[in-house]
Scaffold this active site. Structure first.
Site, mmCIF file in Angstrom:
data_model
loop_
_atom_site.group_PDB
_atom_site.id
_atom_site.type_symbol
_atom_site.label_atom_id
_atom_site.label_comp_id
_atom_site.label_asym_id
_atom_site.label_seq_id
_atom_site.Cartn_x
_atom_site.Cartn_y
_atom_site.Cartn_z
ATOM 1 N N CYS A 165 0.924 -1.113 0.281
ATOM 2 C CA CYS A 165 -0.074 0.453 -0.042
ATOM 3 C C CYS A 165 1.091 0.914 -0.052
ATOM 4 C CB CYS A 165 -0.997 0.125 1.433
ATOM 5 S SG CYS A 165 -2.010 1.515 1.277
ATOM 6 N N CYS A 216 -1.394 6.077 6.749
ATOM 7 C CA CYS A 216 -2.850 5.664 7.470
ATOM 8 C C CYS A 216 -2.290 5.077 9.181
ATOM 9 C CB CYS A 216 -2.884 4.568 6.346
ATOM 10 S SG CYS A 216 -4.804 4.663 6.536
ATOM 11 N N CYS A 272 -4.090 0.078 8.488
ATOM 12 C CA CYS A 272 -3.531 -1.071 8.414
ATOM 13 C C CYS A 272 -1.697 -0.656 9.515
ATOM 14 C CB CYS A 272 -2.740 -1.473 7.184
ATOM 15 S SG CYS A 272 -4.488 -1.914 6.375
ATOM 16 N N GLN A 309 -21.574 -6.115 10.167
ATOM 17 C CA GLN A 309 -19.787 -6.836 10.857
ATOM 18 C C GLN A 309 -19.183 -6.475 9.898
ATOM 19 O OE1 GLN A 309 -18.158 -7.462 13.154
ATOM 20 N NE2 GLN A 309 -19.481 -8.845 14.865
ATOM 21 N N TYR A 334 -27.148 -5.796 22.876
ATOM 22 C CA TYR A 334 -26.280 -5.250 22.152
ATOM 23 C C TYR A 334 -26.911 -5.651 20.587
ATOM 24 C CZ TYR A 334 -23.878 -4.043 26.276
ATOM 25 O OH TYR A 334 -23.637 -3.335 27.788
ATOM 26 N N GLU A 360 -31.329 -2.867 21.544
ATOM 27 C CA GLU A 360 -30.800 -2.676 21.021
ATOM 28 C C GLU A 360 -30.829 -1.064 21.604
ATOM 29 O OE1 GLU A 360 -28.090 -0.429 19.296
ATOM 30 O OE2 GLU A 360 -27.995 -2.791 19.722
ATOM 31 N N ASP A 417 -22.958 -8.971 22.735
ATOM 32 C CA ASP A 417 -22.123 -7.978 21.767
ATOM 33 C C ASP A 417 -21.830 -6.709 21.868
ATOM 34 O OD1 ASP A 417 -20.427 -7.954 18.967
ATOM 35 O OD2 ASP A 417 -22.341 -8.198 17.980
ATOM 36 N N CYS A 431 -15.524 -7.438 20.089
ATOM 37 C CA CYS A 431 -14.283 -7.058 18.812
ATOM 38 C C CYS A 431 -13.026 -6.291 19.867
ATOM 39 C CB CYS A 431 -14.598 -5.834 17.935
ATOM 40 S SG CYS A 431 -15.209 -4.275 18.900
#
Length: 457
Positions: free
Chosen positions: A76, A82, A85, A287, A316, A337, A385, A412
């Site tokens: 990249c 950036c 990544c 997702q 959630y 939610e 979640d 996550c």
């Protein structure tokens, strides 16, 4: 340790032994731990000591003396600038091993549990896997509009309109938006002065349906010449089924404001996940990696080990994706939610999929869990979640008070997951299994499905 031998801006040679969950290589110099971005385990590198703290050093890579076998050439042009990544210089097989190590470290160091996670399940795709991108608006040296992502550790916008993680058509859509911005002389938002109109362009694509939604985020009440933008986008891109204007006039880092105005087509897009048709509005969580999400949800279902007669509580729940994917395996599904648009999406998604045993509640997870507890509801399995910040202690206490047999957590952020493990352990639940799934290849993020079971009293 010889402190006199450690001088800022001095260049030293060191061998990298590990990678932190922020993507920095770990080594030791003169008895102190040193963190150096863009290095790989096994690298021998010349590193400039950028900062000497009391307990650790921060380095900047000067030269790779001997490259690791795990190192690959980054592909990249803005890698290193950036903030997206962090691991594009590391072989993907090595990346998944590194991420398994992160999960193990968090469970042990933060949670205090001796639990080995299963090996990380790799993403089916490492490139062009994202179905969502939020491109910040900025200006180049000539004052022209550019779109991209924030520079590492700053809010300077890096021009990156052709990101290797995004679908290729996103770049073409951005070019059309740039044409509109230039044609109508749309001002670009400046975060420091809180002036200018265009803040961001938010694009989503349904992996199965191919439907594309475009959301324009502005610092104002209206977008001058919006009819031209609608004409350009809807004519040039037949897959665009939704163009939405979002009003965000707050001085904030939060991307979206609360007001949405549909300029063209539907209020969002439709996709299919785990066999369930899903409506997704711009405000609803969905997702970003479709193939890995199906893998993650199948692992969550495996850990839940549903028999068909359970009541399943999905906290959630977003647009209902996880719960609805398991609705056919339970007697009753209740989703909670806090985002109203997402709850409406969830209700429509259940109706469209013919799911008759689902109920969706709009509210804060902790308060909703407490309300359900007062109603005498005792779920057999609870799905958690949460966002990256994890669960509140009130939510965890309310869940534990309902005495489910199992809690399945989808996280996550495995650091907050491990912290929540510790709280749940004190409330009578022990972590039994953890399965990392790489939802975010090439970045310093990992998703994990985990099972907690009720302790015997």
């Amino acid at each position: 340790m010889n402190k006199d031998a450690i001088r800022e801006n001095s260049i030293v040679e060191t061998e990298i032994t590990a990678v932190t969950n922020e993507g920095s290589g770990v080594s030791r110099y003169n008895g102190m731990v040193m963190f150096t971005p863009f290095t790989a385990p096994g690298d021998v590198a010349r590193v400039k000591i950028a900062k000497a703290g009391k307990t650790c050093l921060y380095g900047e890579l000067e030269e790779i003396v001997k490259p690791s076998e795990k190192r690959i050439a980054p592909d990249c042009p803005v890698f290193g600038e950036c903030g997206g990544c962090a691991l594009r210089h590391i072989d993907y097989a090595a990346e998944t091993e590194i991420k398994t190590g992160w999960v193990k470290d968090h469970i042990s160091r933060i949670g205090g549990f001796d639990l080995d996670p299963l090996p990380t399940k790799p993403s089916p795709n490492c490139e062009r896997y994202r179905n969502k991108a939020i491109y910040q608006a900025g200006k180049n040296e000539k004052g022209e509009a550019v779109f991209g992502f924030y520079r590492r550790k700053s809010h300077d916008v890096i021009n990156c309109e052709s990101c290797l993680l995004q679908p290729e058509e996103f770049s073409e859509i951005l070019r059309a938006v740039k044409f509109f911005v230039k044609e109508k002389k749309i001002s670009i938002y400046d975060e420091k002065s809180h002036s200018g109109l265009l803040r961001a362009v938010y694009i989503r694509k349904g992996k199965v349906t191919g439907e594309v939604g475009v959301c324009i985020v502005i610092n104002g009440d209206r977008l001058p010449g919006a009819e031209l933008l609608v004409s350009v986008l809807s004519t040039q891109f037949k897959d665009i089924v939704s163009i939405v204007l979002n009003v965000n006039k707050e001085r904030t880092n939060v991307v979206l404001g609360k007001k949405f105005v549909t300029l063209f087509g539907k209020d969002g897009i439709t996709d299919v996940l785990c066999g369930v048709k899903i409506d997704v509005s711009p405000a609803a969580f969905y997702q970003v990696n479709h193939a890995a999400a199906e893998l993650l949800y199948s692992e969550a279902a495996r850990l839940a080990d549903l028999k068909g007669d359970e009541t399943l509580l999905d906290l959630y729940c977003g647009a209902g994706t996880i719960g609805l994917s398991m609705a056919g395996k339970v007697k009753r599904l209740i989703g909670v939610e806090i985002v109203p648009e997402a709850v409406e999406n969830a209700k429509k998604n259940a109706e469209r999929s013919g799911v008759k045993n689902a109920e969706f509640i709009c509210g804060d997870a902790a308060k909703a869990a407490e309300t359900l507890q007062k109603r005498g509801l005792r779920p057999d399995v609870v799905i958690l979640d949460p966002p990256r910040k994890g669960c509140s202690e009130e939510t965890l206490a309310s869940v534990a008070a309902m005495s489910p047999e199992k809690i399945v957590m989808v996280s996550c952020n495995t650091a907050t997951m491990a912290r929540d493990f510790k709280v749940l352990s004190e409330l009578g639940y022990a972590p039994a299994a953890a399965q990392p799934v790489d939802m975010f290849p090439r970045t310093a993020n990992i998703e994990c499905a985990a099972l907690l079971t009720r302790k015997e009293k």
